[in-house]
Every structure is written in C-alpha cells, then in structure tokens.
Design an enzyme around this catalytic site. Structure first.
Site, PDB file in Angstrom:
ATOM      1  N   GLY A 299       0.729  -1.253   0.137  1.00 12.76           N
ATOM      2  CA  GLY A 299       0.128   0.022   0.184  1.00 12.76           C
ATOM      3  C   GLY A 299       0.635   1.376   0.181  1.00 12.76           C
ATOM      4  O   GLY A 299       2.046   1.314  -0.537  1.00 12.76           O
ATOM      5  N   VAL A 303       1.557   4.916   5.136  1.00  7.73           N
ATOM      6  CA  VAL A 303       1.080   4.029   6.143  1.00  7.73           C
ATOM      7  C   VAL A 303       2.036   2.845   6.358  1.00  7.73           C
ATOM      8  O   VAL A 303       2.250   2.436   7.502  1.00  7.73           O
ATOM      9  CB  VAL A 303      -0.311   3.352   5.590  1.00  7.73           C
ATOM     10  CG1 VAL A 303      -0.666   2.161   6.450  1.00  7.73           C
ATOM     11  CG2 VAL A 303      -1.369   4.248   5.306  1.00  7.73           C
ATOM     12  N   ALA A 304       2.998   2.638   5.507  1.00  9.67           N
ATOM     13  CA  ALA A 304       3.928   1.678   5.326  1.00  9.67           C
ATOM     14  C   ALA A 304       5.050   2.098   6.492  1.00  9.67           C
ATOM     15  O   ALA A 304       5.470   1.187   7.442  1.00  9.67           O
ATOM     16  CB  ALA A 304       4.803   1.441   4.235  1.00  9.67           C
ATOM     17  N   GLU A 318       5.793  -3.673   0.452  1.00 10.24           N
ATOM     18  CA  GLU A 318       5.788  -3.398  -0.962  1.00 10.24           C
ATOM     19  C   GLU A 318       4.977  -2.254  -1.145  1.00 10.24           C
ATOM     20  O   GLU A 318       3.640  -2.244  -1.560  1.00 10.24           O
ATOM     21  CB  GLU A 318       5.123  -4.561  -1.934  1.00 10.24           C
ATOM     22  CG  GLU A 318       5.210  -4.407  -3.305  1.00 10.24           C
ATOM     23  CD  GLU A 318       4.195  -5.076  -4.143  1.00 10.24           C
ATOM     24  OE1 GLU A 318       3.931  -4.564  -5.168  1.00 10.24           O
ATOM     25  OE2 GLU A 318       3.679  -6.226  -3.996  1.00 10.24           O
ATOM     26  N   CYS A 353       0.561  -0.415  -9.069  1.00  7.22           N
ATOM     27  CA  CYS A 353       1.669   0.111  -8.444  1.00  7.22           C
ATOM     28  C   CYS A 353       2.861   0.092  -9.317  1.00  7.22           C
ATOM     29  O   CYS A 353       3.958   0.838  -8.856  1.00  7.22           O
ATOM     30  CB  CYS A 353       2.041  -0.685  -7.157  1.00  7.22           C
ATOM     31  SG  CYS A 353       2.243  -2.489  -7.528  1.00  7.22           S
TER      32      CYS A 353
END
Length: 646
Positions: A299, A303-304, A318, A353
């Site tokens: 995502g 947020v990662a 990823e 992505c």
C-alpha cells in the site's frame, strides 16, 4: 450457460499490429465471452451479476474457523452507479479480541515446519492443485481466443464489480493467480522448505540450515488487485507454516472472502486463516496488541512507514512505486513500443503500483512521433468497456494544475474530466493524461518532489533528453525514493549496461519489449534498495517474506575419550601458558579443570598428554604441586626438556 458476442472495442492492435507479437494479445478486448449463471459453484455465497442496490451482498469476517458479522456494517457504493450494493463488517475495537487471541494461539514454530506436522506440506500441495484446476483457462479453438471456466469467469466478474477494469485485465488477474496455484501444486510446497547441510569438524557433527516459519503473521493488501496480491501472499504464508490474519481493503474484500470459501471447498482447514474487515485504526490496534511476528503490507508509503515504527521493524513492504521508463537512442518498432507505453500508463486506469509514472524519451523517439501515437491510443479508451474507469479525479486535476506552473510544462493530451456517466462524485473519471515537463526543470529541488508524486490514475509525466543528457536522466532515477519497477526500452547493449548498472529498481525490464507492468507469477515482483522490501509470486519471494533462516548444529557422536581428553588438556595448558605461568596440581586439584580431564586413563597417560601440550611453552615458569605420581612424573619429564620447575 449461453455464449454472447462482445464488442471488439475498435481494437487498435488488430488493425495496426498484425505482424507484431504483443505481450498480451488483444489486451483490452475479448471477442467472445461465456456468460455463466454460477449455479454449480457450491462455495459461492454471492452472484456478481445480481449484486445491486435491491440485492446487496453481505461480506463476513472469519475467525477460529467460523464466519461471523459485526455489530456495525459499512455500506459500499457501486463505483459505477453510486448504488449501495455491498455491506461490509465495520468491526469495532471491542470486537477484535477473538482475532487477537487466535493469532496469539499460534506458536512461534508455526502450524508446520520441517520438523513438525510435515503432512501439511502435502495438504497445501493438494489444495493448490484443486484450486488451479478450478480456475484453469482452456483453449477455445473455434474462436481462436479463450473461454473461461465458470470459476475463472466468476472471479473476473466479481473483480469488475468492485474494482472496475476491462474484462481482459480482470481475467488476466485471475489467470496469474491460477498459474501461481498451479506452480505450487503437488510437491512444490515442500520444496519451498528445502534445507541444506554442511559437514562438521568430526564424525556425527553437521550444521543444518532450515527455512522456519514466523508463526502468527498478518497480511494487509490494497484495493487495486483484489485477488492476485492477497491470494499470492496468503498462500505463501500458509505454505511456509504460518497462521495468517488477512486484512484486505474493505472496498474489495468480497473477492477474497469468496476465494477463502473456494479454498475451504478445496480442502484448506477452516482454522488456518482469519479474515478481518475493519477500519485502519482498529487493524492497527490488532497489530499492536497481538504482536504478530511478521506483517506483509502492500500500500501507501505513508502507512508503511507508520506500521514499520509501530511494529518495531517486524514488517515487509511493497509500498508505492513511482515507476520510470527510458526510451533509448535506438528507435525501432515504434507502433509496438507506443502500444506498450499506453498499456503501462493507462491500463486499469493507471491504478497499478507498477504503472508507468514518467517517460524519459530520447529525442529520436520524439522525432519518430511517439507522443502523437500515445495520444491516438489514449483516445480509444472509454468508460463503456472500462478501459478507463473511476478514479479520484479531483486529486489528478489538482496535480495537473500544479505541474503546469513549472516553466515549460504543458499538457500533451488529456487533462479533462469525463462526463455523461453515473460514477459517484467521490470518484469521477478523467481522460488518460500526459503532462510534459522539461528535464532540467524536473531536477530542480523545488520541483522534483512534485513531479515524482505518485498519482494512482491514468496519468503520466513525459520528458525528453539528448544523448549527452543521459547522466541527467540517471540523476533523476537516483533521486527517486520508490524503486519498484522500471523499463529500459533499447536493444543497444552498451546503453542497457550504462542504465542498468546505475539504477536499482527491483523489477526492471530491459530490451525493446520492456514494460513496467505485468507482474506475472513467473518472476520476482518487488522493490529493491530497502531491506524491508517484499517480493511476491516466486519461490525466492515466498522464502524471503514468509520464513526465516534457522540453523541446527547436530552433534551425535561417537565420542573418542582419548581424543577428547587431549583436546581439553591442550586447551587448558594453552590458556594458562599464555598468561605466563602454569600451576598444575593433582587430578583433584581445583585449578586443574577436573571435570574436563577426569578420565579412566592412568596418571602416566595424563602426564604424557600434558607434556605433549606444554612442549611449546618452555619460557613460562611452572609450578607443580602435590605428591601424586602425576606431579613427580611431570617434574622429571619437564626438567629434562628444559622447563624451570618448582
């Protein structure tokens, strides 16, 4: 079942690329489709073609082997017409304790590993074979195309309902998933756990390297690939022996709910996977409280990075990809390359992505008319066949407006919202768009972050460079933060060496057929340059993401007492002689390390061992105490060899 003819979508490739083999022939059209009623699908709890405002679908949670709802539900709107058509559990923080407890019930050694519950490797090989067979895509010679199985068509149509994309794109997602299951059928699951051994120092000793599960793990995946990403990562986790909790973006989670039901129908134990629908803060609470040993997140980068901190680094990522393509100086197959560029930038409405985010064109390609060809290809995309679809239109239009403030920037094509549709206002739709920005302006510090912002939609930046400016292109690639996919379109070997040797993207295509998208199951797909980077699809990716290395040093003997005693005494003597002095008493003297040297051998035998060990330390003073046979014998022997004894 009935057979229905579908529009050819004015397929440009049929008219203009008849002599060129495309990566995916007739990408955006399916001349013939088989329409099923899905009556034979025992696992299915919803019908893709019947989901509507009048007949909304209900998604369930799964925990401890039981399907359940929650006290509150979110109602999702159909992205094409705005109707309320799916109810999804909005699980609250007070309702997630069963999910936390289920994760915590799994030991760190997992549900299976190379030394425990080995039959589960065979179980998942069988499950994979059954799913692969259900999703198989047989050839249809009559139409020189393909005809879907009922299960394949079911999932393709379901994907289209929640993540609108052309049928060819949705079907392709299911086909990649099917090939993945096929790849890991039979013995292939246990082959993932293949170990190795290294000979030890003596008979009976060897080191064994094993792939070991983490145990309780979590998987968080986005909306754009509702089946492929969560299914491949979920199965990788299960193959290696983990117990996963799966969280898919609630807007599309109905697809994986149905896949879980198919997996159960094919023999997967109900208790092996938990499935949670909730908002982000509730899922974050589950992660912090349950403390999974590994989390896979696909995502946004924002947020990662938050999760990486919350989970203390126990995560694989990823995240976002601002993916570049460089057209080299050797111009050839212009029609074909233009078509691939269109696919990379605008298929699935650019919501990949791996989508082509920026196109660096050598001036030779500009002179060959590649921009005009891209414009022509983009115009054929339309809402009627979902070759362009719902996106966050306002964000794209605002970004275009910001880019146009850069000196020399201009809209190459597109740039306008689509009209005459029923897509709800929260989404909207926009024309496939390209904005030209001069290369030297891109590299300016005040512009670079803006130009390299990932826009999840049918949008790309294009720019031009000369041969002498390749170093500027490579400078731009070096400054980018996301390194997922890339393409170097050239058959010039020296050009390829220069670009590939100075870039880092984890999945890089090179050659005249190079693309940025595709993500098939037959090669690694994942970022590079980040130790947290996750891969997907291949044995290497599965082992990297879903297992850790464990080394077991096996040392079973036999034990040779004479050799062992000699080694112990030698070590003892070496240590004390290195200090400059050695004090040896009888066998029971506290300073003699009695547990290592007490053997059944005679005093004379120990005397000989010590003499042998001390022969290289004649410069050290030696004190021998006691009246034992050992002490007297050592004194005599050492005196004769030149030792100063007391």
């Amino acid at each position: 079942m009935c057979v229905t003819s579908m529009s050819s979508n004015s397929v440009w490739i049929e008219a203009n690329l008849t002599t060129v083999q495309s990566p995916k022939a007739q990408e955006e059209a399916l001349p013939v489709a088989v329409v099923w009623n899905y009556a034979s699908l025992a696992f299915a709890s919803v019908h893709p073609n019947e989901i509507s405002g009048q007949h909304p679908a209900d998604v369930k949670n799964l925990v401890g082997g039981k399907w359940s709802g929650s006290s509150k539900f979110d109602t999702l709107v159909d992205p094409l017409n705005g109707q309320n058509f799916i109810k999804v559990p909005n699980t609250s923080q007070s309702e997630v304790q069963p999910f936390i407890a289920s994760l915590q019930s799994c030991p760190k050694s997992g549900l299976h590993n190379p030394l425990k519950n080995l039959e589960r490797y065979l179980l998942y090989g069988d499950v994979s074979a059954k799913v692969a067979n259900a999703l198989r895509h047989p050839k249809n010679e009559e139409y020189k195309s393909t005809a879907s199985t009922e299960e394949l068509d079911y999932f393709a149509r379901l994907i289209q309902r929640v993540s609108p994309k052309s049928y060819a794109q949705a079907e392709g997602e299911v086909m990649v998933t099917q090939k993945f299951f096929e790849n890991f059928s039979g013995d292939q699951v246990r082959f993932l756990a293949r170990s190795f051994t290294v000979p030890g120092n003596h008979l009976g000793q060897q080191s064994i390297g094993l792939r070991w599960p983490y145990g309780p793990v979590t998987i968080i995946t986005p909306f754009n690939f509702p089946l492929e990403i969560p299914a491949l990562q979920l199965m990788g986790a299960l193959y290696m022996g983990n117990k996963p909790l799966l969280k898919v973006d609630s807007k599309v989670s109905i697809v994986m709910e149905q896949m879980l039901r198919l997996l159960h129908d094919c023999g997967m134990p109900l208790e092996d996977v938990d499935f949670l629908n909730s908002d982000g803060p509730v899922m974050n609470h589950v992660l912090v409280e349950a403390e999974p040993k590994m989390t896979l997140f696909t995502g946004s980068s924002r947020v990662a990075e938050k999760l990486a901190g919350d989970l203390k680094g126990r995560i694989k990522l990823e995240d976002a990809g601002f993916d570049w393509k460089i057209l080299g100086p050797d111009v050839q197959q212009v029609d074909y390359v233009s078509w691939v560029c269109d696919q990379d930038a605008y298929a699935c409405s650019g919501q990949k992505c791996s989508a082509q985010s920026i196109l660096f064109m050598h001036e030779n390609w500009t002179k060959a008319g590649v921009v005009d060809k891209l414009k022509t290809l983009a115009k054929r995309r339309k809402l009627e066949d979902l070759t362009v679809g719902p996106v966050t239109t306002k964000r794209i239009l605002d970004h275009i407006e910001s880019l146009l403030k850069i000196p020399g920037s201009k809209i190459a094509f597109g740039g306008k919202p689509l009209s005459n549709h029923t897509i709800p206002e929260i989404y909207g739709a926009v024309e496939p768009t390209a904005v030209y920005v001069p290369l030297k302006e891109i590299l300016k510090a005040k512009n670079f972050d803006l130009v390299t912002t990932e826009i999840f939609g049918p949008f790309q930046v294009i720019t031009e460079y000369k041969t002498a400016e390749l170093h500027l292109v490579l400078e731009a690639c070096e400054k980018m933060h996301a390194h997922l996919t890339a393409a170097v379109v050239s058959n010039d070997v020296h050009f390829l060496q220069e670009v590939l040797g100075n870039t880092v993207n984890g999945t890089t295509y090179a050659g005249i057929r190079a693309r940025t998208t595709g993500a098939p199951q037959n090669h690694w797909f994942g970022p590079c340059g980040d130790p947290r980077g996750a891969g997907i699809g291949t044995p290497e990716a599965i082992k990297l993401v879903w297992s850790a290395h464990r080394e077991i040093i096996q040392d079973v003997g036999p034990v040779d007492l004479a050799v062992e005693t000699y080694e112990s005494v030698k070590l003892y003597c070496y240590f004390y002689c290195s200090l400059g002095a050695l004090n040896i008493g009888g066998l029971d003297h506290p300073g003699y390390c009695k547990e290592q040297t007490r053997t059944k051998s005679s005093g004379r035998g120990n005397q000989q061992l010590i003499l042998l060990c001390l022969k290289n330390y004649k410069s050290s003073p030696l004190c021998i105490s006691g009246n034992s046979c050992l002490g007297k014998g050592l004194a005599e022997g050492l005196w004769q060899t030149g030792w100063r004894t007391v």
